[in-house]
Design an enzyme around this catalytic site. Structure first.
Site, PDB file in Angstrom:
ATOM      1  N   ASN A 187       0.934  -1.443  -0.127  1.00 58.35           N
ATOM      2  CA  ASN A 187      -0.100  -0.074  -0.072  1.00 58.35           C
ATOM      3  C   ASN A 187       0.719   1.324   0.049  1.00 58.35           C
ATOM      4  OD1 ASN A 187      -2.280   1.897   0.853  1.00 58.35           O
ATOM      5  ND2 ASN A 187      -0.870   2.121   2.584  1.00 58.35           N
ATOM      6  N   SER A 223      -3.978   2.440  -8.886  1.00 64.26           N
ATOM      7  CA  SER A 223      -4.627   3.603  -9.015  1.00 64.26           C
ATOM      8  C   SER A 223      -5.542   3.669  -9.884  1.00 64.26           C
ATOM      9  CB  SER A 223      -3.865   4.959  -8.770  1.00 64.26           C
ATOM     10  OG  SER A 223      -4.622   6.100  -8.763  1.00 64.26           O
ATOM     11  N   TYR A 267       3.455   9.678 -10.645  1.00 71.01           N
ATOM     12  CA  TYR A 267       2.486   8.940 -10.261  1.00 71.01           C
ATOM     13  C   TYR A 267       1.859   8.005 -11.178  1.00 71.01           C
ATOM     14  CZ  TYR A 267      -1.243   7.668  -6.909  1.00 71.01           C
ATOM     15  OH  TYR A 267      -2.138   7.274  -5.931  1.00 71.01           O
ATOM     16  N   SER A 291       4.100   5.149 -11.847  1.00 70.88           N
ATOM     17  CA  SER A 291       4.547   4.241 -10.762  1.00 70.88           C
ATOM     18  C   SER A 291       3.327   3.257 -10.633  1.00 70.88           C
ATOM     19  CB  SER A 291       4.893   5.180  -9.626  1.00 70.88           C
ATOM     20  OG  SER A 291       3.555   5.773  -9.134  1.00 70.88           O
TER      21      SER A 291
END
Length: 293
Positions: free
Chosen positions: A135, A187, A200, A203
């Site tokens: 996480n 995400s 982001y 990744s």
């Protein structure tokens, strides 16, 4: 038959009967904003889990959710000062109030030797290892042409390389016992890009690729590896970092017309860690309220 205004049902002003019927139907639909309680999964009881970044947000909710299902939980956190230590201590206190053992240590997921030591100690302290929830994650938003090497490396190294470090560290234990569950937190931005999130998005897309590769390599050892792709989830970090107008836009884009709650993500994580999901691996499950539709 008519309503109290004397109009036939489904007819309002200049609306046609079909338009009025649709409007009436929509008016009867209520949006439930309170998250449902996390489901219980008896097959999890007695397991041992590692949750990375377990002191806040989705990681915190995951550690608590697993513990409430009888899982012994180890979690790490990044020591950024007194506030981060207090947050970790609070989660540790909550875990200690339950019936299961817990273990917490500061550990930077970018440090492979530190990760190896943490995993080994968690395994020895809690008497095994069955579940890993990757996480831990950070963001550092900026337009691509203004992004520094430091901002790029910070996000990639924490989110993607950190996930690799923990996955590599637990793999020998799971392979030896021919059983395990790994859930990686990606995400919606790993599936759909937005401006200013090059590091982001990269990744989180990388985590999806790593999930599928790991599922392929560990599948013969009876290890399930899946990813969850949350949308905009109500956490302290989100509300502090994201401008209100962007959150309003996310609500409007969501088919359900709301932001998610950490508990919404935890319910899917628990499902993937349970034996109910024993034949699911290499999957990516969006938990986004219809944001990507």
């Amino acid at each position: 038959m008519s309503d109290s205004s004397g109009r036939a049902p489904g007819v309002a002003g200049g609306q046609t009967g079909v338009e009025g019927a649709v409007e009436e139907l929509l008016s009867e639909v209520s949006t439930e904003t309170r998250p449902a309680p996390v489901s219980e999964h008896p097959s999890l009881r007695g397991r041992v889990a590692i949750v990375t970044g377990g002191s806040s947000g989705i990681g915190r909710a995951t550690a608590i959710g697993l513990a409430r299902n009888g899982v012994r939980v180890a979690f790490n956190y990044f020591d950024a000062g007194a506030a981060s230590r207090r947050a970790a201590a609070e989660v540790e206190r909550i875990l200690s109030e339950g019936e299961v053992d817990g273990f917490v240590r500061a550990c930077d997921s970018r440090d492979s030797s530190g990760v190896n030591a943490f995993v080994a100690e968690a395994h020895d302290r809690l008497g095994g290892l069955h579940i890993l929830v990757n996480n831990a994650g950070v963001g550092s938003d900026r337009a691509l042409w203004r992004m520094t090497d430091e901002e790029w490396n910070y996000v990639i190294d924490t989110n993607l390389t950190g996930t690799f470090h923990f996955t590599r560290a637990v793999a020998p234990y799971l392979r030896a016992q021919e059983y395990g569950k790994i859930v990686n937190i990606s995400s919606v931005h790993g599936l759909s890009s937005e401006f200013g999130l090059a590091n982001y998005c990269s990744s989180k897309a990388g985590i999806i690729g790593l999930t599928r590769s790991t599922a392929l390599e560990l599948g013969p050892s009876n290890v399930n590896v899946n990813a969850v792709a949350p949308g905009y989830i109500r956490t302290t970090r989100l509300t502090e970092r994201v401008p209100a107008e962007l959150l309003d836009r996310a609500r409007e884009r969501s088919a359900l017309g709301r932001l998610g709650d950490p508990q919404d993500v935890v319910s899917v994580i628990l499902f993937l860690c349970s034996e109910v999901a024993r034949h699911i691996t290499g999957a990516v499950i969006p938990v986004d309220g219809g944001y990507l539709i």
